[in-house]
Design a protein around this motif. Structure first.
Motif, mmCIF file in Angstrom:
data_model
loop_
_atom_site.group_PDB
_atom_site.id
_atom_site.type_symbol
_atom_site.label_atom_id
_atom_site.label_comp_id
_atom_site.label_asym_id
_atom_site.label_seq_id
_atom_site.Cartn_x
_atom_site.Cartn_y
_atom_site.Cartn_z
ATOM 1 N N ALA A 2 0.824 -1.206 0.000
ATOM 2 C CA ALA A 2 0.000 0.000 0.000
ATOM 3 C C ALA A 2 0.860 1.260 0.000
ATOM 4 O O ALA A 2 0.547 2.232 -0.698
ATOM 5 C CB ALA A 2 -0.933 0.000 1.203
ATOM 6 N N MET A 3 1.956 1.247 0.735
ATOM 7 C CA MET A 3 2.836 2.422 0.759
ATOM 8 C C MET A 3 3.521 2.626 -0.592
ATOM 9 O O MET A 3 3.752 3.762 -1.006
ATOM 10 C CB MET A 3 3.877 2.288 1.869
ATOM 11 N N VAL A 4 3.838 1.548 -1.281
ATOM 12 C CA VAL A 4 4.419 1.663 -2.625
ATOM 13 C C VAL A 4 3.397 2.274 -3.575
ATOM 14 O O VAL A 4 3.726 3.131 -4.398
ATOM 15 C CB VAL A 4 4.894 0.286 -3.129
ATOM 16 N N MET A 5 2.145 1.848 -3.456
ATOM 17 C CA MET A 5 1.096 2.403 -4.303
ATOM 18 C C MET A 5 0.857 3.884 -3.998
ATOM 19 O O MET A 5 0.618 4.677 -4.909
ATOM 20 C CB MET A 5 -0.204 1.621 -4.113
ATOM 21 N N ILE A 6 0.941 4.267 -2.734
ATOM 22 C CA ILE A 6 0.797 5.679 -2.384
ATOM 23 C C ILE A 6 1.941 6.484 -2.974
ATOM 24 O O ILE A 6 1.734 7.566 -3.544
ATOM 25 C CB ILE A 6 0.721 5.858 -0.856
ATOM 26 N N GLY A 7 3.148 5.974 -2.847
ATOM 27 C CA GLY A 7 4.288 6.659 -3.442
ATOM 28 C C GLY A 7 4.159 6.784 -4.948
ATOM 29 O O GLY A 7 4.469 7.827 -5.531
ATOM 30 N N ALA A 8 3.681 5.736 -5.604
ATOM 31 C CA ALA A 8 3.509 5.775 -7.054
ATOM 32 C C ALA A 8 2.417 6.759 -7.453
ATOM 33 O O ALA A 8 2.556 7.465 -8.453
ATOM 34 C CB ALA A 8 3.172 4.390 -7.580
#
Length: 77
Positions: A2-8
């Motif tokens: 989820a944090m990777v998706m937020i960063g993306a």
């Protein structure tokens, strides 16, 4: 994940815009909010006020749905 998706979702847009600082600050605040919600759900699950499966899976799935919504909105618009 989820944090990777937020960063993306916050880094996918063009960097020539004038609101880069605002996007970075929003991503940081959103990450802290998700971390707080996860801890709150964990406490509710440990106290028995929330089912264990819901306390474990609801915050990451909500974060994934939120970040996917932001990502799709940025890509479509």
């Amino acid at each position: 994940m989820a944090m990777v998706m937020i960063g993306a979702s916050f880094t996918i847009r063009h960097q020539r815009g004038t609101r880069t600082g605002l996007a970075v600050m929003t991503a940081i605040v959103l990450a802290f909010v998700i971390y707080f919600i996860r801890n709150f759900a964990q406490v509710l699950g440990e106290n028995g006020q929330l089912p264990a499966a819901l306390a474990a899976w609801a915050p990451p799935l909500a974060a994934m749905a939120l970040s996917l919504g932001i990502l799709l909105h940025n890509e479509d618009g």
